[in-house]
Design a protein around this motif. Structure first.
Motif, mmCIF file in Angstrom:
data_model
loop_
_atom_site.group_PDB
_atom_site.id
_atom_site.type_symbol
_atom_site.label_atom_id
_atom_site.label_comp_id
_atom_site.label_asym_id
_atom_site.label_seq_id
_atom_site.Cartn_x
_atom_site.Cartn_y
_atom_site.Cartn_z
ATOM 1 N N THR A 1 -17.488 12.295 14.445
ATOM 2 C CA THR A 1 -17.915 12.700 13.094
ATOM 3 C C THR A 1 -18.700 11.582 12.411
ATOM 4 O O THR A 1 -18.492 10.399 12.679
ATOM 5 C CB THR A 1 -16.685 13.119 12.245
ATOM 6 N N ASP A 2 -19.591 11.978 11.515
ATOM 7 C CA ASP A 2 -20.423 10.987 10.820
ATOM 8 C C ASP A 2 -19.667 10.312 9.676
ATOM 9 O O ASP A 2 -19.957 9.175 9.325
ATOM 10 C CB ASP A 2 -21.689 11.665 10.293
ATOM 11 N N LEU A 3 -18.715 11.018 9.085
ATOM 12 C CA LEU A 3 -17.904 10.428 8.014
ATOM 13 C C LEU A 3 -16.501 11.024 8.088
ATOM 14 O O LEU A 3 -16.333 12.244 8.029
ATOM 15 C CB LEU A 3 -18.521 10.732 6.638
ATOM 16 N N LEU A 4 -15.511 10.149 8.229
ATOM 17 C CA LEU A 4 -14.113 10.584 8.180
ATOM 18 C C LEU A 4 -13.500 10.100 6.873
ATOM 19 O O LEU A 4 -13.494 8.896 6.593
ATOM 20 C CB LEU A 4 -13.328 9.998 9.365
ATOM 21 N N LEU A 5 -13.038 11.051 6.064
ATOM 22 C CA LEU A 5 -12.260 10.697 4.865
ATOM 23 C C LEU A 5 -10.799 10.872 5.231
ATOM 24 O O LEU A 5 -10.362 11.985 5.536
ATOM 25 C CB LEU A 5 -12.615 11.623 3.701
ATOM 26 N N HIS A 6 -10.076 9.759 5.254
ATOM 27 C CA HIS A 6 -8.672 9.813 5.680
ATOM 28 C C HIS A 6 -7.774 9.399 4.529
ATOM 29 O O HIS A 6 -8.097 8.498 3.775
ATOM 30 C CB HIS A 6 -8.440 8.893 6.883
ATOM 31 N N GLU A 7 -6.627 10.054 4.424
ATOM 32 C CA GLU A 7 -5.628 9.653 3.428
ATOM 33 C C GLU A 7 -5.037 8.301 3.799
ATOM 34 O O GLU A 7 -5.071 7.898 4.971
ATOM 35 C CB GLU A 7 -4.524 10.706 3.361
ATOM 36 N N ALA A 8 -4.483 7.592 2.811
ATOM 37 C CA ALA A 8 -3.849 6.302 3.106
ATOM 38 C C ALA A 8 -2.711 6.038 2.139
ATOM 39 O O ALA A 8 -2.767 6.384 0.959
ATOM 40 C CB ALA A 8 -4.881 5.180 3.021
ATOM 41 N N ILE A 9 -1.670 5.418 2.692
ATOM 42 C CA ILE A 9 -0.495 5.073 1.887
ATOM 43 C C ILE A 9 -0.169 3.605 2.108
ATOM 44 O O ILE A 9 -0.346 3.081 3.215
ATOM 45 C CB ILE A 9 0.708 5.974 2.272
ATOM 46 N N ASP A 10 0.268 2.936 1.046
ATOM 47 C CA ASP A 10 0.671 1.537 1.163
ATOM 48 C C ASP A 10 2.192 1.465 1.054
ATOM 49 O O ASP A 10 2.750 1.509 -0.039
ATOM 50 C CB ASP A 10 0.001 0.710 0.063
ATOM 51 N N LEU A 11 2.841 1.366 2.202
ATOM 52 C CA LEU A 11 4.310 1.445 2.226
ATOM 53 C C LEU A 11 4.955 0.231 1.559
ATOM 54 O O LEU A 11 6.013 0.354 0.943
ATOM 55 C CB LEU A 11 4.800 1.570 3.682
ATOM 56 N N ASP A 12 4.318 -0.955 1.645
ATOM 57 C CA ASP A 12 4.916 -2.145 1.040
ATOM 58 C C ASP A 12 5.044 -1.979 -0.472
ATOM 59 O O ASP A 12 6.068 -2.305 -1.068
ATOM 60 C CB ASP A 12 4.073 -3.391 1.345
ATOM 61 N N ASN A 13 3.980 -1.470 -1.091
ATOM 62 C CA ASN A 13 4.036 -1.289 -2.541
ATOM 63 C C ASN A 13 5.027 -0.215 -2.942
ATOM 64 O O ASN A 13 5.691 -0.330 -3.963
ATOM 65 C CB ASN A 13 2.645 -0.943 -3.083
ATOM 66 N N LEU A 14 5.129 0.825 -2.118
ATOM 67 C CA LEU A 14 6.121 1.859 -2.416
ATOM 68 C C LEU A 14 7.527 1.298 -2.284
ATOM 69 O O LEU A 14 8.397 1.534 -3.117
ATOM 70 C CB LEU A 14 5.955 3.038 -1.449
ATOM 71 N N ALA A 15 7.736 0.504 -1.222
ATOM 72 C CA ALA A 15 9.069 -0.045 -0.964
ATOM 73 C C ALA A 15 9.527 -0.934 -2.113
ATOM 74 O O ALA A 15 10.718 -0.977 -2.449
ATOM 75 C CB ALA A 15 9.051 -0.827 0.344
ATOM 76 N N ALA A 16 8.570 -1.618 -2.744
ATOM 77 C CA ALA A 16 8.918 -2.543 -3.825
ATOM 78 C C ALA A 16 9.520 -1.823 -5.027
ATOM 79 O O ALA A 16 10.148 -2.444 -5.888
ATOM 80 C CB ALA A 16 7.669 -3.311 -4.252
ATOM 81 N N GLN A 17 9.354 -0.492 -5.081
ATOM 82 C CA GLN A 17 9.884 0.252 -6.230
ATOM 83 C C GLN A 17 11.367 0.598 -6.083
ATOM 84 O O GLN A 17 11.966 1.115 -7.008
ATOM 85 C CB GLN A 17 9.103 1.558 -6.398
#
Ligand SMILES: [Zn+2]
Ligand SMILES: [Zn+2]
Length: 345
Positions: A244-260
């Motif tokens: 594909t010419d452009l892939l838009l993928h979701e992303a999560i930052d687990l470290d920042n979530l864990a800090a909560q």
């Protein structure tokens, strides 16, 4: 805005059912992505503010070729009512057929109760507890019937039943899908929409226990865009996004979530959930590399307020161009040169 023949406009880039802000405190609207091809546009997901954001960049409902919903989580749907109800005014003069709303069908079974549950919750809407897009639209029109009928009978407005056409995606009967045990069995992408400008294909992705959940690929004469929807790293997505010419993928930052979380058990439960239903930036980079994507952009950022540098972790696993778009950014899509054939030793 550029007038290149195919481009993506990020109407909203935040994921999750909240009113989000970025790291500087400015709003980041809910996930919604416009794919513009010539004088038409296609919308993937309808997160918070999608209608307003489309208006802000001059995208008119009259030119909307289709709405594609990845799954039934509210952060992807919450602005559908405004598109259907407010959009009717712009659509009064539209010629041609209804705008398709393409998306998942009914889950078929209530989500299993968590083993951590200590009581048995009451089911909401027990007569239809897991609707797909057809049930969503039925419920939406029923909820707003006083308004809609007022306008149809008194102002002679068009009915949303005539301006929009729901199409639930039919899964191949032999694909092995099971909403509890096999949310993304290996499958070939299926065509879900075609007009004179684009072909849209879809595949099941892994967003357990939400099912079915889809990724979409939009191909035109000018190039291709693949949108992951919400998913853990998923082989079906690698296949859909191949070259594909452009892939838009979701992303999560687990470290920042864990800090909560201070409660260890709750932290583990939350991390378990996110690991099996979302993707870290490094894993998104791996997916893009394996798919041979020419350009990777991360969106559906969770949480939206972390420093943008966090998302650059995808560079450790993907060598091509990486974008972390803000809301209302334009990404030009153009067909990538075929890579030179490799000479095998
Ligand atoms: Zn989401
Ligand atoms: Zn989701």
């Amino acid at each position: 805005m550029t007038d290149s023949p195919m481009r993506v406009v990020t109407l909203g880039t935040a994921g999750g059912p909240r009113w989000w802000a970025d790291h500087l405190g400015a709003p980041r609207f809910g996930i919604a992505t416009a794919i513009v091809v010539g004088d038409r546009w296609y919308l993937v997901d309808c997160g918070d503010g999608a209608g307003h954001q489309a208006k802000a960049v001059g995208l008119s409902m009259v030119d909307l070729g289709g709405i594609f919903l990845t799954h039934m989580h509210s952060d992807h749907l919450v602005d559908l009512p405004s598109l259907v109800l407010f959009g009717a005014f712009e659509l009064k003069s539209k010629v041609g057929g209804p705008i398709p709303i393409v998306g998942p069908g009914d889950r078929g079974r209530l989500t299993p109760l968590s083993p951590r549950a200590t009581s048995s919750p009451e089911v909401v809407a027990p007569q239809r507890p897991t609707p797909g897009v057809a049930g969503l639209m039925d419920g939406l029109l029923a909820a707003y019937a006083t308004d809609i009928n007022d306008r149809i009978f008194d102002s002679l407005a068009k009915s949303p039943r005539d301006t929009f056409a729901v199409r639930e995606i039919a899964l191949p009967s032999d694909c092995g899908f099971d909403p509890d045990h096999a949310v993304a069995p290996e499958m070939a992408p299926i065509e879900v929409f075609r007009d004179d400008l684009v072909t849209v294909t879809a595949t099941l992705v892994s967003h357990h226990p939400m099912a079915p959940a889809f990724a979409y690929r939009i191909d035109s004469a000018h190039g291709s865009v693949t949108i992951s929807g919400d998913t853990a790293p998923c082989e079906n997505l690698v296949r859909l996004a191949s070259g594909t010419d452009l892939l838009l993928h979701e992303a999560i930052d687990l470290d920042n979530l864990a800090a909560q979380y201070s409660d260890t058990e709750m932290l583990q439960a939350t991390l378990d959930h996110h690991r099996r239903s979302h993707t870290t930036p490094a894993d998104a980079g791996r997916i893009a590399t394996r798919a041979g994507a020419a350009h990777l952009a991360l969106h559906h950022l969770v949480p939206s307020y972390v420093h943008p540098e966090v998302w650059h972790d995808a560079k450790t696993t993907f060598e091509g161009p990486l974008s972390i778009p803000q809301d209302l950014e334009t990404l030009v899509v153009s067909r990538t040169e075929e890579p030179a054939p490799r000479v095998l030793a």
